[in-house]
Design a protein around this motif. Structure first.
Motif, PDB file in Angstrom:
ATOM      1  N   MET A   1       0.859  -1.182   0.000  1.00 38.12           N
ATOM      2  CA  MET A   1       0.000   0.000   0.000  1.00 38.12           C
ATOM      3  C   MET A   1       0.898   1.237   0.000  1.00 38.12           C
ATOM      4  O   MET A   1       1.730   1.412   0.877  1.00 38.12           O
ATOM      5  CB  MET A   1      -0.909  -0.017   1.227  1.00 38.12           C
ATOM      6  N   THR A   2       0.715   2.095  -0.988  1.00 36.59           N
ATOM      7  CA  THR A   2       1.450   3.352  -1.027  1.00 36.59           C
ATOM      8  C   THR A   2       0.490   4.490  -0.695  1.00 36.59           C
ATOM      9  O   THR A   2      -0.660   4.497  -1.135  1.00 36.59           O
ATOM     10  CB  THR A   2       2.082   3.607  -2.416  1.00 36.59           C
ATOM     11  N   THR A   3       0.978   5.419   0.115  1.00 34.12           N
ATOM     12  CA  THR A   3       0.156   6.570   0.494  1.00 34.12           C
ATOM     13  C   THR A   3       0.908   7.853   0.182  1.00 34.12           C
ATOM     14  O   THR A   3       2.141   7.897   0.226  1.00 34.12           O
ATOM     15  CB  THR A   3      -0.205   6.550   1.990  1.00 34.12           C
ATOM     16  N   GLU A   4       0.136   8.875  -0.125  1.00 34.78           N
ATOM     17  CA  GLU A   4       0.681  10.199  -0.403  1.00 34.78           C
ATOM     18  C   GLU A   4      -0.332  11.222   0.105  1.00 34.78           C
ATOM     19  O   GLU A   4      -1.539  11.048  -0.066  1.00 34.78           O
ATOM     20  CB  GLU A   4       0.860  10.370  -1.920  1.00 34.78           C
ATOM     21  N   VAL A   5       0.181  12.277   0.743  1.00 34.89           N
ATOM     22  CA  VAL A   5      -0.673  13.389   1.150  1.00 34.89           C
ATOM     23  C   VAL A   5      -0.372  14.539   0.201  1.00 34.89           C
ATOM     24  O   VAL A   5       0.774  14.955   0.059  1.00 34.89           O
ATOM     25  CB  VAL A   5      -0.409  13.803   2.616  1.00 34.89           C
ATOM     26  N   ARG A   6      -1.415  15.033  -0.440  1.00 38.45           N
ATOM     27  CA  ARG A   6      -1.219  16.122  -1.405  1.00 38.45           C
ATOM     28  C   ARG A   6      -2.215  17.243  -1.142  1.00 38.45           C
ATOM     29  O   ARG A   6      -3.347  17.004  -0.699  1.00 38.45           O
ATOM     30  CB  ARG A   6      -1.350  15.610  -2.834  1.00 38.45           C
ATOM     31  N   GLU A  15      -5.504  15.843   0.651  1.00 34.29           N
ATOM     32  CA  GLU A  15      -6.075  14.526   0.386  1.00 34.29           C
ATOM     33  C   GLU A  15      -5.025  13.466   0.663  1.00 34.29           C
ATOM     34  O   GLU A  15      -3.841  13.664   0.395  1.00 34.29           O
ATOM     35  CB  GLU A  15      -6.515  14.433  -1.074  1.00 34.29           C
ATOM     36  N   ILE A  16      -5.460  12.344   1.204  1.00 34.72           N
ATOM     37  CA  ILE A  16      -4.571  11.194   1.318  1.00 34.72           C
ATOM     38  C   ILE A  16      -4.951  10.228   0.213  1.00 34.72           C
ATOM     39  O   ILE A  16      -6.123   9.871   0.052  1.00 34.72           O
ATOM     40  CB  ILE A  16      -4.583  10.547   2.720  1.00 34.72           C
ATOM     41  N   VAL A  17      -3.958   9.869  -0.570  1.00 28.45           N
ATOM     42  CA  VAL A  17      -4.159   9.007  -1.729  1.00 28.45           C
ATOM     43  C   VAL A  17      -3.527   7.651  -1.419  1.00 28.45           C
ATOM     44  O   VAL A  17      -2.354   7.570  -1.033  1.00 28.45           O
ATOM     45  CB  VAL A  17      -3.520   9.636  -2.981  1.00 28.45           C
ATOM     46  N   VAL A  18      -4.314   6.605  -1.554  1.00 31.61           N
ATOM     47  CA  VAL A  18      -3.853   5.242  -1.302  1.00 31.61           C
ATOM     48  C   VAL A  18      -3.901   4.483  -2.625  1.00 31.61           C
ATOM     49  O   VAL A  18      -4.974   4.354  -3.228  1.00 31.61           O
ATOM     50  CB  VAL A  18      -4.730   4.540  -0.240  1.00 31.61           C
ATOM     51  N   ASP A  19      -2.740   4.038  -3.061  1.00 32.84           N
ATOM     52  CA  ASP A  19      -2.643   3.294  -4.325  1.00 32.84           C
ATOM     53  C   ASP A  19      -3.383   4.014  -5.456  1.00 32.84           C
ATOM     54  O   ASP A  19      -4.132   3.403  -6.218  1.00 32.84           O
ATOM     55  CB  ASP A  19      -3.159   1.862  -4.151  1.00 32.84           C
ATOM     56  N   GLY A  20      -3.232   5.334  -5.525  1.00 34.02           N
ATOM     57  CA  GLY A  20      -3.804   6.122  -6.606  1.00 34.02           C
ATOM     58  C   GLY A  20      -5.224   6.590  -6.403  1.00 34.02           C
ATOM     59  O   GLY A  20      -5.771   7.290  -7.247  1.00 34.02           O
ATOM     60  N   LYS A  21      -5.859   6.219  -5.289  1.00 34.21           N
ATOM     61  CA  LYS A  21      -7.259   6.598  -5.044  1.00 34.21           C
ATOM     62  C   LYS A  21      -7.366   7.473  -3.805  1.00 34.21           C
ATOM     63  O   LYS A  21      -6.765   7.180  -2.772  1.00 34.21           O
ATOM     64  CB  LYS A  21      -8.105   5.334  -4.862  1.00 34.21           C
ATOM     65  N   VAL A  22      -8.147   8.554  -3.905  1.00 39.43           N
ATOM     66  CA  VAL A  22      -8.349   9.434  -2.749  1.00 39.43           C
ATOM     67  C   VAL A  22      -9.135   8.671  -1.682  1.00 39.43           C
ATOM     68  O   VAL A  22     -10.248   8.218  -1.926  1.00 39.43           O
ATOM     69  CB  VAL A  22      -9.087  10.732  -3.141  1.00 39.43           C
ATOM     70  N   ALA A  23      -8.518   8.534  -0.497  1.00 45.38           N
ATOM     71  CA  ALA A  23      -9.127   7.765   0.589  1.00 45.38           C
ATOM     72  C   ALA A  23      -9.659   8.655   1.704  1.00 45.38           C
ATOM     73  O   ALA A  23     -10.393   8.190   2.569  1.00 45.38           O
ATOM     74  CB  ALA A  23      -8.107   6.783   1.159  1.00 45.38           C
TER      75      ALA A  23
END
Length: 93
Positions: A1-6, A15-23
């Motif tokens: 699982m990859t996460t990114e905060v953008r 937004e926190i994005v998990v595997d390319g989807k906004v979660a």
């Protein structure tokens, strides 16, 4: 699982994005020289994974660079900052 905060400034939210989807998201309003955090939510499908904490940490790390104090109107953000003293310097006095 990859996460990114953008930051999504057009929507006024991080937004926190998990595997390319906004979660999930935390909404903010920049006014009067302050960053007001007003609401945080995580999609039901992602609850219980610690994403809200990752989201708030990532958002506050980015806001630190804005040189604007934070007003935690959102109960989750206020509680999170209360539990993480290293972020309390961001709060508006």
């Amino acid at each position: 699982m990859t996460t990114e905060v953008r930051d999504n400034p057009d929507e006024g939210q991080f937004e926190i994005v998990v595997d390319g989807k906004v979660a999930g998201l935390t909404q903010y309003r920049r006014r009067d020289g302050k960053a007001h955090f007003v609401h945080t939510e995580i999609d039901d499908a992602y609850e219980g994974q610690g994403l809200a904490s990752k989201l708030v940490r990532g958002a506050l790390d980015q806001v630190r660079g804005w040189d604007e104090p934070v007003v935690a109107e959102c109960a989750y953000v206020a509680g999170w900052i209360d539990k993480h003293p290293e972020y309390q310097d961001l709060l508006a006095s």
